[in-house]
Write a protein that holds these residues in place. Sequence first.
Motif, PDB file in Angstrom:
ATOM      1  N   PHE A 187       0.924  -1.122  -0.115  1.00 28.49           N
ATOM      2  CA  PHE A 187       0.137  -0.037  -0.093  1.00 28.49           C
ATOM      3  C   PHE A 187       0.824   1.190   0.080  1.00 28.49           C
ATOM      4  N   VAL A 188       0.508   2.270  -0.650  1.00 33.89           N
ATOM      5  CA  VAL A 188       1.076   3.659  -0.443  1.00 33.89           C
ATOM      6  C   VAL A 188       0.166   4.497   0.184  1.00 33.89           C
ATOM      7  N   GLN A 189       0.799   5.513   0.924  1.00 30.32           N
ATOM      8  CA  GLN A 189       0.014   6.485   1.791  1.00 30.32           C
ATOM      9  C   GLN A 189       0.367   7.860   1.656  1.00 30.32           C
ATOM     10  N   SER A 190      -0.442   8.839   1.921  1.00 29.55           N
ATOM     11  CA  SER A 190      -0.403  10.207   2.111  1.00 29.55           C
ATOM     12  C   SER A 190       0.800  10.534   3.058  1.00 29.55           C
ATOM     13  N   ASP A 191       1.381  11.504   2.928  1.00 32.38           N
ATOM     14  CA  ASP A 191       2.599  11.914   4.161  1.00 32.38           C
ATOM     15  C   ASP A 191       1.767  11.860   5.417  1.00 32.38           C
ATOM     16  N   ASN A 192       0.793  12.716   5.679  1.00 37.49           N
ATOM     17  CA  ASN A 192       0.238  13.002   7.077  1.00 37.49           C
ATOM     18  C   ASN A 192      -0.130  11.494   7.585  1.00 37.49           C
ATOM     19  N   LEU A 193      -0.814  10.552   6.779  1.00 38.57           N
ATOM     20  CA  LEU A 193      -1.095   9.158   7.143  1.00 38.57           C
ATOM     21  C   LEU A 193       0.145   8.503   7.750  1.00 38.57           C
ATOM     22  N   THR A 194       1.191   8.526   6.765  1.00 35.49           N
ATOM     23  CA  THR A 194       2.640   7.798   7.087  1.00 35.49           C
ATOM     24  C   THR A 194       3.068   8.526   8.290  1.00 35.49           C
ATOM     25  N   ARG A 195       2.895   9.853   8.650  1.00 39.79           N
ATOM     26  CA  ARG A 195       3.614  10.376  10.007  1.00 39.79           C
ATOM     27  C   ARG A 195       2.873  10.025  11.131  1.00 39.79           C
ATOM     28  N   ALA A 196       1.569   9.690  10.786  1.00 43.69           N
ATOM     29  CA  ALA A 196       0.859   9.366  11.949  1.00 43.69           C
ATOM     30  C   ALA A 196       0.745   7.827  12.371  1.00 43.69           C
ATOM     31  N   ASN A 197       1.715   7.168  11.468  1.00 41.89           N
ATOM     32  CA  ASN A 197       1.797   5.718  11.609  1.00 41.89           C
ATOM     33  C   ASN A 197       0.557   4.680  11.989  1.00 41.89           C
ATOM     34  N   LYS A 198      -0.349   5.392  10.896  1.00 36.50           N
ATOM     35  CA  LYS A 198      -1.699   4.507  11.047  1.00 36.50           C
ATOM     36  C   LYS A 198      -2.066   3.868   9.567  1.00 36.50           C
ATOM     37  N   LYS A 199      -2.954   2.813   9.474  1.00 36.35           N
ATOM     38  CA  LYS A 199      -3.350   2.336   8.509  1.00 36.35           C
ATOM     39  C   LYS A 199      -4.709   2.126   8.328  1.00 36.35           C
ATOM     40  N   PHE A 200      -5.276   2.583   7.127  1.00 35.92           N
ATOM     41  CA  PHE A 200      -6.701   2.356   7.124  1.00 35.92           C
ATOM     42  C   PHE A 200      -7.329   0.854   7.055  1.00 35.92           C
ATOM     43  N   PRO A 201      -8.247   0.406   7.616  1.00 36.44           N
ATOM     44  CA  PRO A 201      -8.605  -1.166   7.471  1.00 36.44           C
ATOM     45  C   PRO A 201      -9.035  -1.334   6.083  1.00 36.44           C
ATOM     46  N   VAL A 202      -8.523  -2.455   5.264  1.00 29.93           N
ATOM     47  CA  VAL A 202      -8.841  -2.650   3.780  1.00 29.93           C
ATOM     48  C   VAL A 202      -9.862  -3.643   3.746  1.00 29.93           C
ATOM     49  N   PRO A 203     -11.042  -3.507   3.106  1.00 29.36           N
ATOM     50  CA  PRO A 203     -11.955  -4.737   3.184  1.00 29.36           C
ATOM     51  C   PRO A 203     -11.532  -5.752   2.083  1.00 29.36           C
ATOM     52  N   ASP A 204     -12.048  -6.806   2.102  1.00 28.85           N
ATOM     53  CA  ASP A 204     -11.927  -8.148   1.258  1.00 28.85           C
ATOM     54  C   ASP A 204     -12.214  -7.559  -0.301  1.00 28.85           C
ATOM     55  N   ALA A 205     -11.526  -8.176  -1.088  1.00 25.04           N
ATOM     56  CA  ALA A 205     -11.624  -7.746  -2.438  1.00 25.04           C
ATOM     57  C   ALA A 205     -13.106  -8.103  -3.169  1.00 25.04           C
ATOM     58  N   LYS A 206     -13.689  -9.059  -2.268  1.00 24.63           N
ATOM     59  CA  LYS A 206     -14.927  -9.761  -2.832  1.00 24.63           C
ATOM     60  C   LYS A 206     -16.156  -8.773  -2.358  1.00 24.63           C
ATOM     61  N   THR A 207     -16.056  -8.200  -1.217  1.00 22.21           N
ATOM     62  CA  THR A 207     -17.009  -7.199  -0.669  1.00 22.21           C
ATOM     63  C   THR A 207     -16.927  -6.021  -0.848  1.00 22.21           C
ATOM     64  N   VAL A 208     -15.756  -5.069  -1.495  1.00 21.96           N
ATOM     65  CA  VAL A 208     -15.572  -3.966  -1.454  1.00 21.96           C
ATOM     66  C   VAL A 208     -16.528  -3.233  -2.656  1.00 21.96           C
ATOM     67  N   ARG A 209     -17.028  -2.027  -1.980  1.00 21.95           N
ATOM     68  CA  ARG A 209     -17.967  -1.271  -2.926  1.00 21.95           C
ATOM     69  C   ARG A 209     -17.409   0.152  -2.905  1.00 21.95           C
ATOM     70  N   GLU A 210     -17.798   0.822  -4.084  1.00 26.50           N
ATOM     71  CA  GLU A 210     -17.452   2.202  -4.246  1.00 26.50           C
ATOM     72  C   GLU A 210     -18.496   3.109  -3.292  1.00 26.50           C
ATOM     73  N   GLY A 211     -17.874   3.959  -2.337  1.00 21.66           N
ATOM     74  CA  GLY A 211     -18.809   4.890  -1.984  1.00 21.66           C
ATOM     75  C   GLY A 211     -18.381   5.207  -0.424  1.00 21.66           C
ATOM     76  N   TYR A 212     -19.011   5.890   0.329  1.00 24.73           N
ATOM     77  CA  TYR A 212     -18.680   6.584   1.676  1.00 24.73           C
ATOM     78  C   TYR A 212     -18.747   5.316   2.687  1.00 24.73           C
ATOM     79  N   VAL A 213     -17.956   5.419   3.359  1.00 21.16           N
ATOM     80  CA  VAL A 213     -17.806   4.322   4.681  1.00 21.16           C
ATOM     81  C   VAL A 213     -17.355   4.996   5.866  1.00 21.16           C
ATOM     82  N   THR A 214     -17.472   4.537   7.103  1.00 27.14           N
ATOM     83  CA  THR A 214     -16.842   5.083   8.357  1.00 27.14           C
ATOM     84  C   THR A 214     -15.753   3.925   8.775  1.00 27.14           C
ATOM     85  N   LEU A 215     -14.521   4.564   8.791  1.00 26.48           N
ATOM     86  CA  LEU A 215     -13.433   3.948   9.166  1.00 26.48           C
ATOM     87  C   LEU A 215     -13.243   4.253  10.524  1.00 26.48           C
TER      88      LEU A 215
END
Length: 488
Positions: free
Chosen positions: A85-113
């Motif tokens: 994965f590739v992150q923006s600088d602010n996310l890299t500095r925060a040392n955090k990672k967004f949870p990635v959904p399974d490829a079979k269930t991913v849908r385009e749109g807004y979600v709460t992470l």
Amino acid sequence: MSIRLRLTLWYSALLAVTLFIFSVSIYLFVNYNSYRDAKNEIQEQLRTMNIVGSLDYFNGLNLDFNNPFASNVYIQVSNYTNGKFVQSDNLTRANKKFPVPDAKTVREGYVTLKVDQYKFLAYQYPLHLKENKQLVGLLQIGVYTGPIDNYMRNLRTILIFASFAVIAIAFTIGLFLARQAFRPVENVIRAAKSIQNESDLSMRIPRIGPNDELGRLTDTLNGMLGRIETTYNELDDAYKAQRRFVSDASHELRTPLTTIRGNIELLERMWPPALESGLPEEDAQTEDDRRRMTMTREAMHDIAGEAKRMSNLVNDLLALARADAGYQMEKTAQPLLPLVEDVARRAQLLPRNADWKIGNLTAIQNVQVIAHADFLRQLLFIFVENAFKYTPSGHVEMRAIRSQDQAGIIIKDTGIGMDADEVPHIFERFYRADESRGQTSGTGLGLSIAKWIIDEHGGSVEVSTREGQGTTFTVWLPIAFHDDANEV
């Protein structure tokens, strides 16, 4: 529950519903606008990004993106082919990672992470190859919503507590205003209770406040009370005049009736039959004369009987007129046993078909009651005569009992009895049971007089009866003194 409390509860409930709708509307409006601003930031970032992708199963997915909003917008691109994965600088500095959904269930749109304790509003954009539409990656653009969430939580708390505070204040003020508004009604209630308790129709409801509906109601009620007072006074005067008339008429009728009865009885004693006169046969009267003399004696006997009945009726009417006029008996301490024994002795001389039995009277030995002796005798004679009248065969018994501070005189017969539905009416004036009308003589006033005498002595009467099996009257009188107690 009073009307003012119901009204206060009603409009408090209406205010609560209104505040609920208003608060929910405000909350939804602020929530929509707050998160709309975050979505606008995400959409702006998405429009400015230049995404160029190529598939290399050994080197992975290479994406170039421009991130001018480095402060609040966080970007992560995940490769499903190699897990990188590739992150923006602010996310890299925060040392955090967004949870990635399974490829079979991913849908385009807004979600709460949720990353640790932090919440993000993110837009997920699946990345497909142009050649075969194969899913190779996922673009996640997120905005940190912690400040928005705190703001909405505070707004929700403020709306809830403010609504409860407003409802409580409105209820208190409303109850006070309702009490003030309904004060004329309370005046009406107090005046009505005073009239009921004191029987004072001259009382009027005080007029307070403006000329509104309650003011006009007060005026109407005062006018009605005035008319009722006038009518009542007129009826009371007429009733007093009627009582005086009955009392005076009874007094006036007693003297001529007594004279008539005395003269008729004298004539009956002085008129010997012709056949018993001892005159010579030639001086004897003819058959017609003897028949006329017999008819005359029968007529005098009927006149004497009717005069006696009228005399009894007049005496009863006089007694009831005294009761209506509030006659107060002069009562003194009387020994009860000698008085009852006197009634029992004299009752043997009354005309009757039933046997007369005197039961056990020892229960009232040495018992004294506060009573008027003559009226108490009259009371007992009324019940005894009534028992003889409705007992064509069998017996009538008198006995005494005692219960704590009450002395009871029981008059029991084995006569025709009564229906249970008639018992509540037997002490009404001129009331006579259907079974006895036309069969037994009487005015229907005796038991009314007896009830008046009982009430004047502070006593009570119990009635037990059954058709065809007789009736039992128990007269209870309060004991003043007895042999084993002091004055009650």
